[in-house]
Design an enzyme around this catalytic site. Structure first.
Site, PDB file in Angstrom:
ATOM      1  N   ALA A   1     -11.350   2.696   5.462  1.00 18.62           N
ATOM      2  CA  ALA A   1     -10.437   1.807   4.745  1.00 18.62           C
ATOM      3  C   ALA A   1      -9.737   2.530   3.594  1.00 18.62           C
ATOM      4  O   ALA A   1     -10.019   3.695   3.311  1.00 18.62           O
ATOM      5  CB  ALA A   1     -11.203   0.596   4.228  1.00 18.62           C
ATOM      6  N   HIS A   2      -8.845   1.795   2.929  1.00 20.92           N
ATOM      7  CA  HIS A   2      -8.018   2.405   1.882  1.00 20.92           C
ATOM      8  C   HIS A   2      -8.847   2.882   0.694  1.00 20.92           C
ATOM      9  O   HIS A   2      -9.853   2.305   0.356  1.00 20.92           O
ATOM     10  CB  HIS A   2      -6.898   1.467   1.407  1.00 20.92           C
ATOM     11  CG  HIS A   2      -7.316   0.101   0.987  1.00 20.92           C
ATOM     12  ND1 HIS A   2      -6.424  -0.799   0.477  1.00 20.92           N
ATOM     13  CD2 HIS A   2      -8.500  -0.529   1.015  1.00 20.92           C
ATOM     14  CE1 HIS A   2      -7.049  -1.917   0.208  1.00 20.92           C
ATOM     15  NE2 HIS A   2      -8.293  -1.782   0.515  1.00 20.92           N
ATOM     16  N   ASN A   3      -8.371   3.977   0.097  1.00 22.11           N
ATOM     17  CA  ASN A   3      -8.940   4.540  -1.132  1.00 22.11           C
ATOM     18  C   ASN A   3     -10.307   5.190  -0.926  1.00 22.11           C
ATOM     19  O   ASN A   3     -10.981   5.511  -1.900  1.00 22.11           O
ATOM     20  CB  ASN A   3      -9.070   3.473  -2.244  1.00 22.11           C
ATOM     21  CG  ASN A   3      -7.864   2.555  -2.341  1.00 22.11           C
ATOM     22  OD1 ASN A   3      -6.736   3.008  -2.235  1.00 22.11           O
ATOM     23  ND2 ASN A   3      -8.085   1.272  -2.512  1.00 22.11           N
TER      24      ASN A   3
ATOM     25  N   GLN B   1       0.882  -1.172   0.000  1.00 26.54           N
ATOM     26  CA  GLN B   1       0.000   0.000   0.000  1.00 26.54           C
ATOM     27  C   GLN B   1       0.913   1.213   0.000  1.00 26.54           C
ATOM     28  O   GLN B   1       1.468   1.582   1.021  1.00 26.54           O
ATOM     29  CB  GLN B   1      -0.885  -0.026   1.250  1.00 26.54           C
ATOM     30  CG  GLN B   1      -1.662  -1.335   1.422  1.00 26.54           C
ATOM     31  CD  GLN B   1      -2.815  -1.487   0.447  1.00 26.54           C
ATOM     32  OE1 GLN B   1      -3.615  -0.573   0.273  1.00 26.54           O
ATOM     33  NE2 GLN B   1      -2.908  -2.638  -0.204  1.00 26.54           N
TER      34      GLN B   1
ATOM     35  N   CYS C   1      -4.107   4.150   4.617  1.00 22.05           N
ATOM     36  CA  CYS C   1      -3.605   4.801   3.423  1.00 22.05           C
ATOM     37  C   CYS C   1      -4.160   4.106   2.187  1.00 22.05           C
ATOM     38  O   CYS C   1      -4.655   2.981   2.241  1.00 22.05           O
ATOM     39  CB  CYS C   1      -2.084   4.794   3.406  1.00 22.05           C
ATOM     40  SG  CYS C   1      -1.361   3.199   3.031  1.00 22.05           S
TER      41      CYS C   1
END
Lengths: 348, 348, 348
Positions: free
Chosen positions: C240-242, C199, C219
């Site tokens: 969470a990511h994104n 990530q 991230c």
């Protein structure tokens, strides 16, 4: 760090098409690529972006034939996604190069520290604890007494590892995670207050386990709470005392597992799932997000809902649930019709 | 630490049968006892394990008569479970023997520290804060200004105690818990943004309270968020501003209580329960795991479900819920039958 | 700190009625005001309390006419609630006066630190990171490499900011929050184990964002997880990511948002809400506590339930749900009636 197209192609055993000397210092998605970044094109659905992307380098398949002019430098490889992942891993490994003991930090004289370890400032290593080779401990991490940590494991800032915890090799423990806090065990006293039941067990994380940020894993009352090899737990998960989580089982954030439950291997849990205590969840079980499990589940099943039921049944049931007001109206209509029929029949 | 059978028997006022000199350094369950450990046999259902256990010492009832040869050394006591719990408590107390101020740590000159305190490395004690006698503060703990902590309280690594918090005696606060963070209060502005409402109150934990790892308790807007004597909160719980949790109330992990709600004494909440704001939950209320409470609850009730209803009703309702597709089919069948009856009747 | 009635009135441009020299060092609610505190009377419903309050000073409206004698000193102002809030803000600002670099702390030589910064003991600032003017970093905070933090931002004790995070001005990050931990991304391998997907993205918090205690924000895999200007997240939330969270969106505690979902601006989420991955939630969406969202939601809608549906429909459906056992009884009764009718009709 800057990498030239030439060097990247060398590393990937690919071939450059365009400016060999162009360099990148980051990656991007092809659809929002910026100058100085590297992107990849694997899925043909995204092909149109390669003609407009600002990315300086794009990884493409060996047989890719552009239908329009492409501005970016291309690197042709067997499998662009695989190649991209390899680059990311290479990039990640540069992080692992951190090394040395930052000061001030606290290492008990009885502790053992392997080769090429990073031990950040304000981190604490208690009595008789052991760090394997190449372990990376970020600042402000607490490692109690009698803890063993296997080689290559990374522990991010401010994680807390209680006394007696055993952590395998190649694990990743994220910031703020708490491993080995007391199990929640209290015996009621006649006056309504509680007596704490000492929790003298520990936690064992086997190899290749990943533990998310601020996740908590309680120690066992006796014996061990165990997270088996390759299991991956997301952030803010609670694993209670005496639990066992099987190999390669994956859980999304905010899951809670009550005491003494055992989860098999290769399971997948969605977010916010709850598992009651003293249950047995088989292998390869899938549990939908927010499900509440109150019974054992056999291997291979997929469940959903609170309380959880078979996935198919849950979906069918939910379809009817959504239409309950209409169902009720239909029932009322039918009651009226039957009443009318009845009186009609009685009139005859 | 090693303990001999002879010394354990002395401490428990029991009698040894077998090797008085055998020693143990850990405890185990009788069914998976290992050499060098001590187990107990209280429940007759487990008797068969005593003939095969590898445990070196087993605590048994005074009147226990083995029906086969037993390899382990026996210690005969009045109540084996009680005796075992006493040993665990003794073992726990050895942990509390930690003492002294580790360096480097930060103690503001205006702070007061009692006798026999442990203050770990990298821990921080702010202005005008007070630690009672025998308080144990683990490494990397933050204690702000104007905080009072009563005697014998243990605060594990990396807990964060904001300014003005008051903590009673004999409390246990686990790693990563946050006590006194700002309540979540914002007033909407005409442009859709928010103005922060300063939260100038504090948190009070009375005596004998236990707070789980990474649990968060917000300070009050004004006045105090209060956790009453003997309450036990598990890991990852959120208690919002202006709440009150009653004496000896016990909550499992991942519970969330919204602002200004008041929970009575001797309540038990399952995991992942949610309580809306400004509610009154009476005394001795039991709330099943994952329930969502949107109304006041009278003392003594047991509720379940989201939204929560009476426990019995919730179970009955759920039985029908599971069979909703069948219920719907029955309704459709009935509609057809009624239609047929109708046309038949009209034909006559 | 002590403030005299005279000085408070000056600051608020109000007028004193009573003892100008009386002083206060805290605030209180009028209904439980204590000597030495200041309260306010805005809502006429509370008027009766002004005649019994022990508060030393009470803010009242310019035109307030007591109907009984009042013991407290009054300060007459235009809008007592506004005036009170201003005093709270003033009080809060005194907290921000903390300044200077406490020792021991760790600041990498390559890091840049603005004017009037507070940097607490045992805090860590990594390579090439930047703190804007007037930033307050509490003890034991971790700030990795390449992090930028805008002016006036406050980071409370023990928060962890991973490498590359970008934080705007006037943000507040509470104790134990983790910003930038790895997204939860793993690719299955043929043997059932997982390969970690690196990530390499970051987290961006825009200006005026507030992040609650022990909340975690992962991230992005590539690019950025973004929390837009003015968004307020309560404690123990998982992003969470994104993901992207829109301007001025507010979320209560224990919410979980799965990967790549996008939430619009001015939304309000109740506690323990779950949002599945890859969804689009519009602007000004309201989501009731404990709802589970599995589909996109259009701007302006209010939803409830798990799975979430339109709020009105959810309430109607729930009314029927509660009475499912009765519904079932009615259906059974009706089945009997129809059977009787049928046999009656056949007899004719």
């Amino acid at each position: 760090m800057e990498f030239k197209a030439l060097n990247i192609a060398d590393f990937l055993q690919g071939t450059v098409e365009g400016d060999e000397q162009v360099s990148v210092n980051n990656v991007s998605k092809i659809e929002d690529g910026k100058p100085g970044t590297l992107a990849f094109l694997a899925n043909p659905k995204y092909e149109r972006y390669i003609y407009e992307t600002e990315a300086s380098i794009v990884l493409v398949r060996q047989d890719f034939k552009p239908e329009e002019p492409v501005k970016a430098t291309l690197i042709r490889v067997e499998d662009p996604y695989e190649a991209f992942a390899s680059l990311l891993e290479l990039y990640e490994q540069t992080k692992k190069l951190k090394q040395g003991i930052e000061q001030p930090s606290f290492i008990d004289p009885s502790a053992k520290v392997g080769e090429e370890v990073y031990f950040g400032a304000f981190a604490y290593l208690g009595q008789n604890s052991t760090l394997g080779d190449n372990v990376k401990v970020y600042p402000q991490t607490f490692i109690g007494s009698g803890v063993t940590i296997g080689k290559n494991t990374i522990i991010y800032a401010g994680a807390k590892i209680y006394d007696g915890t055993v952590i395998g090799a190649n694990c990743v423990i994220h910031a703020g995670a708490v491993i080995g806090s007391d199990g929640f065990g209290f015996a009621p006293k006649p006056d309504g207050s509680y007596r704490k039941i000492p929790q003298v067990g520990n936690v064992i994380l086997e190899d290749d386990v990943e533990i998310g940020a601020n996740t908590t894993i309680d120690c066992s009352t006796m014996g061990s709470t165990i997270i088996r090899k390759g299991a991956k737990l997301d952030n803010l998960i609670q694993i209670a005392h005496n639990c066992e989580v099987g190999e390669n089982t994956v859980m999304a954030a905010l899951v809670g597992i009550a005491g003494s439950s055992k989860v098999g291997k290769n399971c997948m849990f969605g977010g916010q799932v709850g598992i009651a205590g003293h249950l047995n969840i088989g292998d390869e079980v899938k549990i939908g997000a927010m499900s509440g499990v109150t019974n054992n589940i056999k291997s291979g099943r997929t469940v959903l809902g609170a309380p959880a039921m078979d996935h198919e049944q849950a979906l069918k049931t939910y379809v009817v649930y959504r239409r309950l007001p209409q169902l009720r109206s239909q029932l009322i209509d039918l009651q009226k019709e039957v009443a009318e029929l009845k009186s009609k029949l009685n009139e005859q």
